[in-house]
Write a protein that holds these residues in place. Structure first.
Motif, PDB file in Angstrom:
ATOM      1  N   THR A   1      12.336  -9.235   0.621  1.00 28.57           N
ATOM      2  CA  THR A   1      11.532  -9.234  -0.608  1.00 28.57           C
ATOM      3  C   THR A   1      10.093  -8.830  -0.286  1.00 28.57           C
ATOM      4  OG1 THR A   1      12.922 -10.908  -1.613  1.00 28.57           O
ATOM      5  CG2 THR A   1      10.742 -10.654  -2.564  1.00 28.57           C
ATOM      6  N   ASN A   2       9.604  -9.254   0.897  1.00 28.43           N
ATOM      7  CA  ASN A   2       8.224  -8.891   1.260  1.00 28.43           C
ATOM      8  C   ASN A   2       8.046  -7.372   1.226  1.00 28.43           C
ATOM      9  OD1 ASN A   2       8.062  -7.867   4.377  1.00 28.43           O
ATOM     10  ND2 ASN A   2       9.747  -9.316   4.112  1.00 28.43           N
ATOM     11  N   GLU A   3       9.073  -6.635   1.663  1.00 35.87           N
ATOM     12  CA  GLU A   3       8.956  -5.167   1.658  1.00 35.87           C
ATOM     13  C   GLU A   3       8.952  -4.628   0.233  1.00 35.87           C
ATOM     14  OE1 GLU A   3      11.535  -3.017   4.206  1.00 35.87           O
ATOM     15  OE2 GLU A   3      10.709  -3.971   6.008  1.00 35.87           O
ATOM     16  N   TRP A   4       9.788  -5.261  -0.627  1.00 35.75           N
ATOM     17  CA  TRP A   4       9.814  -4.814  -2.026  1.00 35.75           C
ATOM     18  C   TRP A   4       8.484  -5.098  -2.713  1.00 35.75           C
ATOM     19  CZ3 TRP A   4      12.549  -1.415  -4.353  1.00 35.75           C
ATOM     20  CH2 TRP A   4      13.848  -1.117  -3.900  1.00 35.75           C
ATOM     21  N   VAL A   5       7.881  -6.233  -2.383  1.00 40.16           N
ATOM     22  CA  VAL A   5       6.586  -6.564  -3.000  1.00 40.16           C
ATOM     23  C   VAL A   5       5.546  -5.513  -2.577  1.00 40.16           C
ATOM     24  CG1 VAL A   5       4.705  -8.254  -3.044  1.00 40.16           C
ATOM     25  CG2 VAL A   5       7.068  -9.036  -3.198  1.00 40.16           C
ATOM     26  N   SER A   6       5.541  -5.160  -1.285  1.00 39.34           N
ATOM     27  CA  SER A   6       4.596  -4.126  -0.799  1.00 39.34           C
ATOM     28  C   SER A   6       4.836  -2.806  -1.512  1.00 39.34           C
ATOM     29  CB  SER A   6       4.782  -3.870   0.697  1.00 39.34           C
ATOM     30  OG  SER A   6       4.411  -4.985   1.409  1.00 39.34           O
ATOM     31  N   ARG A   7       6.117  -2.420  -1.588  1.00 40.84           N
ATOM     32  CA  ARG A   7       6.467  -1.149  -2.213  1.00 40.84           C
ATOM     33  C   ARG A   7       6.007  -1.126  -3.680  1.00 40.84           C
ATOM     34  NH1 ARG A   7      12.244  -0.862  -0.689  1.00 40.84           N
ATOM     35  NH2 ARG A   7      11.431  -0.924   1.427  1.00 40.84           N
ATOM     36  N   CYS A   8       6.203  -2.242  -4.333  1.00 44.69           N
ATOM     37  CA  CYS A   8       5.831  -2.344  -5.749  1.00 44.69           C
ATOM     38  C   CYS A   8       4.302  -2.202  -5.907  1.00 44.69           C
ATOM     39  CB  CYS A   8       6.324  -3.687  -6.280  1.00 44.69           C
ATOM     40  SG  CYS A   8       6.056  -3.932  -8.019  1.00 44.69           S
ATOM     41  N   MET A   9       3.558  -2.822  -5.014  1.00 46.57           N
ATOM     42  CA  MET A   9       2.081  -2.709  -5.068  1.00 46.57           C
ATOM     43  C   MET A   9       1.669  -1.255  -4.878  1.00 46.57           C
ATOM     44  SD  MET A   9       0.591  -5.696  -5.540  1.00 46.57           S
ATOM     45  CE  MET A   9      -1.026  -5.812  -4.773  1.00 46.57           C
ATOM     46  N   LEU A  10       2.274  -0.587  -3.888  1.00 43.43           N
ATOM     47  CA  LEU A  10       1.915   0.818  -3.602  1.00 43.43           C
ATOM     48  C   LEU A  10       2.277   1.708  -4.784  1.00 43.43           C
ATOM     49  CD1 LEU A  10       3.175   0.955   0.118  1.00 43.43           C
ATOM     50  CD2 LEU A  10       0.799   0.739  -0.671  1.00 43.43           C
ATOM     51  N   ARG A  11       3.469   1.461  -5.380  1.00 38.35           N
ATOM     52  CA  ARG A  11       3.894   2.275  -6.531  1.00 38.35           C
ATOM     53  C   ARG A  11       2.923   2.151  -7.696  1.00 38.35           C
ATOM     54  NH1 ARG A  11      10.382   1.060  -6.738  1.00 38.35           N
ATOM     55  NH2 ARG A  11      10.927   2.372  -4.977  1.00 38.35           N
TER      56      ARG A  11
ATOM     57  N   PRO B   1      -2.819   0.913   0.728  1.00 42.89           N
ATOM     58  CA  PRO B   1      -2.175   0.060   1.744  1.00 42.89           C
ATOM     59  C   PRO B   1      -3.119  -0.981   2.378  1.00 42.89           C
ATOM     60  CG  PRO B   1      -1.614   2.368   2.099  1.00 42.89           C
ATOM     61  CD  PRO B   1      -2.600   2.341   0.972  1.00 42.89           C
ATOM     62  N   GLY B   2      -4.371  -0.620   2.622  1.00 46.74           N
ATOM     63  CA  GLY B   2      -5.270  -1.567   3.293  1.00 46.74           C
ATOM     64  C   GLY B   2      -5.827  -2.646   2.371  1.00 46.74           C
ATOM     65  N   GLU B   3      -5.489  -2.565   1.101  1.00 46.30           N
ATOM     66  CA  GLU B   3      -6.070  -3.477   0.107  1.00 46.30           C
ATOM     67  C   GLU B   3      -5.335  -4.805  -0.012  1.00 46.30           C
ATOM     68  OE1 GLU B   3      -8.673  -2.599  -2.841  1.00 46.30           O
ATOM     69  OE2 GLU B   3      -9.188  -2.237  -0.747  1.00 46.30           O
ATOM     70  N   PHE B   4      -4.160  -4.902   0.609  1.00 44.68           N
ATOM     71  CA  PHE B   4      -3.387  -6.145   0.442  1.00 44.68           C
ATOM     72  C   PHE B   4      -2.435  -6.345   1.628  1.00 44.68           C
ATOM     73  CE2 PHE B   4      -0.491  -2.892  -0.866  1.00 44.68           C
ATOM     74  CZ  PHE B   4       0.772  -3.357  -0.535  1.00 44.68           C
ATOM     75  N   ASP B   5      -2.025  -7.584   1.803  1.00 45.23           N
ATOM     76  CA  ASP B   5      -0.914  -7.911   2.711  1.00 45.23           C
ATOM     77  C   ASP B   5       0.023  -8.833   1.965  1.00 45.23           C
ATOM     78  OD1 ASP B   5      -1.251  -6.684   5.340  1.00 45.23           O
ATOM     79  OD2 ASP B   5      -3.140  -7.803   5.413  1.00 45.23           O
ATOM     80  N   VAL B   6       1.273  -8.888   2.437  1.00 48.31           N
ATOM     81  CA  VAL B   6       2.252  -9.788   1.822  1.00 48.31           C
ATOM     82  C   VAL B   6       2.729 -10.773   2.896  1.00 48.31           C
ATOM     83  CG1 VAL B   6       4.450  -9.964   0.601  1.00 48.31           C
ATOM     84  CG2 VAL B   6       3.014  -7.933   0.299  1.00 48.31           C
ATOM     85  N   VAL B   7       2.689 -12.044   2.563  1.00 48.72           N
ATOM     86  CA  VAL B   7       3.091 -13.097   3.503  1.00 48.72           C
ATOM     87  C   VAL B   7       4.176 -13.938   2.847  1.00 48.72           C
ATOM     88  CG1 VAL B   7       2.268 -15.219   4.614  1.00 48.72           C
ATOM     89  CG2 VAL B   7       0.835 -13.200   4.619  1.00 48.72           C
ATOM     90  N   SER B   8       5.136 -14.383   3.643  1.00 48.47           N
ATOM     91  CA  SER B   8       6.131 -15.325   3.137  1.00 48.47           C
ATOM     92  C   SER B   8       5.746 -16.738   3.590  1.00 48.47           C
ATOM     93  CB  SER B   8       7.519 -14.949   3.693  1.00 48.47           C
ATOM     94  OG  SER B   8       8.398 -16.034   3.512  1.00 48.47           O
TER      95      SER B   8
END
Ligand code: NAI
Ligand code: UGA
Length: 472
Positions: free
Chosen positions: A129-139, A144-151
């Motif tokens: 899910t972390n990858e999907w959250v990143s992908r969704c932010m980019l879309r 990319p440098g504006e956020f990170d996703v942590v579980s």
């Protein structure tokens, strides 16, 4: 409070609300967001939407000081460095987790961004899910440098949620870089270095065996799996003891002694070995199904989890047949049902085995008089009073004139009933206990026929022990 972090918690359900007040309790500045306007209004007026010990005091202590409640997500995001997503992830039609609430929140966050933020998955989600959250932010156009996703999975239990959050065994941080892991370390520092516990105003009396908590940093994928695997393992422990209880009952052994004997082995441990009606609640059923689905998606047949689920479903049928076996026929019988919530100390009726049983008994033609110390309002909303169902003011009123009393939820007060009074209220002194709250010999001494889970049935001389009945 020099190391205070600005936190936004999205979702004010069990997890979001408890996380919000507890983050404030350990010195952070919290904005809690929910799109349910009525809930936000209630919270801002000092109301408490769920039954949870210590929550009313914590809300009173932190409302408009450490925590503010709003339905304005952009305001919450723009004034925070860490954004905890704590919305529901219910079971979808295939058994997989429905992530549509998470996705909706992520796209809203993307449109509100005003600088670097860490998005934290607090909801229970499948691996990747972390990858999907990143992908969704980019879309949605976030750089990319504006956020990170942590579980950062949550392990609290309903009923002891505040204590569990502030005194956890462990805090798991699944981060794929140091910058985001460091922010989470700062947030949890008071719990992981013990400084919260030594404060004069720290919530007393609920210290865990692991004090201070261990903070474990892993990859995001590992953290996501730790949560699913932990819930599935606890569910497995319950199904295991329930399967053993069925054997114990047939051979006149006692599951309470067996669980005690097993639990004394420190490798096994005594917790989560209580036989009963099977596990319920908003998490174990859905998380076992979701974890099975996750494995299946990766080509792995995790059949063990399917067995855990089947044993759990079967446990309720066994209890239902026990009731029928004790009463011969159910149509027209009056049954007192004690407990509606999925376990004691909560008003939560989601996936409640107690409520399911009440439904089945009604379908079989019985008349049920139900009582629960906290869950009746919620139960009435989905199972309204009818010719066959009434709600009582207390356990004794429920028992009045009943052919038998059923104990369906492990509220402490149900284990401390005035047995003499109960005996007088019931038409027949029959107690069928799905939670093993009494000792069989004690019940017989008080004149009851007593059936429980995984223990020999106990009969009074008047009632007599019937031959084993085969119930279809
Ligand atoms: N209930 C529990 O004891 C535990 C739950 N979890 C997990 O935490 C997650 C949340 O569970 P609960 O707190 O029980 O859920 P819940 O259903 O009680 O609360 C979710 C909240 O999110 C709000 N929400 C939904 N969409 C929103 C949106 N777009 N914007 C703002 N708010 C929104 C809802 O209005 C609701 O108040 C789930 O993934 C669950 O598996 C994890 C550990 C314990
Ligand atoms: O992910 C979640 O939501 C949470 O799920 C459970 O917490 P909870 O559902 O609040 O309640 P539990 O105390 O775990 O009980 C779950 C069910 O198992 C049953 N149970 C529990 C223990 C036991 O020995 N036997 C048993 O039948 C309870 O009656 C209840 O129906 C986990 O214990 C938490 O760690 C987790 O964070």
């Amino acid at each position: 409070m020099s190391d205070s972090v600005s936190i936004c918690v999205i979702g004010s359900g069990y997890v979001g609300l408890v996380a919000a007040v507890c983050f404030a309790e350990i010195g952070h500045k919290v904005i809690c967001v929910d799109n349910n306007e009525a809930k936000i209004k209630m919270l801002n007026e000092g109301g408490v939407p769920i039954y949870e010990q210590h929550l009313p005091d914590m809300l009173a202590k932190h409302l408009n000081r450490g925590v503010e409640f709003t339905s304005d997500l952009a305001y919450g995001v723009q004034n925070s460095d860490a954004i905890f997503i704590a919305v529901g992830t219910p079971q979808g039609s295939t058994g997989s987790a429905d992530l549509s609430y998470v996705e909706a929140v992520v796209s809203e966050i993307a449109h509100a961004m005003n600088g670097y933020k860490v998005l934290v998955e607090k909801s229970t989600v499948p691996v990747y899910t972390n990858e999907w959250v990143s992908r969704c932010m980019l879309r949605h156009g976030v750089e990319p440098g504006e956020f990170d996703v942590v579980s950062n999975p949550e392990f609290l239990r309903e009923g002891t949620a505040i204590g569990d959050f502030l005194h956890p065994d462990r805090i798991v941080v699944g981060a794929n870089n140091d910058r985001s892991a460091e922010l989470l370390r700062r947030i949890y520092a008071p719990l992981s270095n013990g400084s919260y516990y030594t404060r004069e105003d720290a919530l007393p009396g609920m210290l865990s065996e692991h004090n201070p908590a261990t903070l474990l940093v892993t990859s995001a994928q590992s953290a996501e799996i730790i949560k699913h695997a932990s819930n599935a393992f606890l569910a497995l422990k319950i199904s295991f003891i329930n399967a053993v209880s069925n054997l114990a009952e047939v051979v006149d052994a006692d599951i309470e002694d067996i669980a005690a004997g097993m639990g004394l082995d420190s490798r096994i441990g005594p917790k989560f070995l209580r036989a009963g009606l099977g596990y319920g609640g908003s998490c174990f059923p859905k998380d076992v199904a979701a974890f099975y689905w996750v494995a299946q998606q990766q080509g792995i047949n995790f059949q063990l989890l399917e067995e855990v689920r089947k044993i759990n479903a079967n446990q309720q049928d066994i209890f239902f047949n026990k009731v029928r076996g004790a009463l011969w026929t159910l149509r027209g019988k009056k049954l007192a049902a004690l407990g509606l919530s999925f376990k004691g100390d909560t008003d939560d009726i989601r996936e409640s085995p107690a409520l399911d049983l009440v439904r089945k008994l009604i379908d079989a033609g019985a008349n049920v008089s139900a009582y629960d110390p906290a869950a009746m309002e919620k139960a009435e909303a989905i199972l309204p009073p009818s010719d066959q169902l009434s709600y009582a003011f207390n356990a004794y009123e429920a028992a009045e004139g009943a052919d038998a009393l059923l104990i369906l939820t492990d509220w402490k007060e149900f284990g401390r009933l005035d047995l003499q009074r109960l005996h007088q209220m019931l038409k027949f002194p029959i107690v069928i206990d799905g939670r093993n709250l009494y000792k069989p010999a004690h019940m017989v001494e008080h004149g009851f026929t007593y059936l429980s889970v995984g223990r020999p049935a106990a009969y009074t001389a008047q009632q007599g022990k019937p031959r084993k009945l085969v119930v279809s």
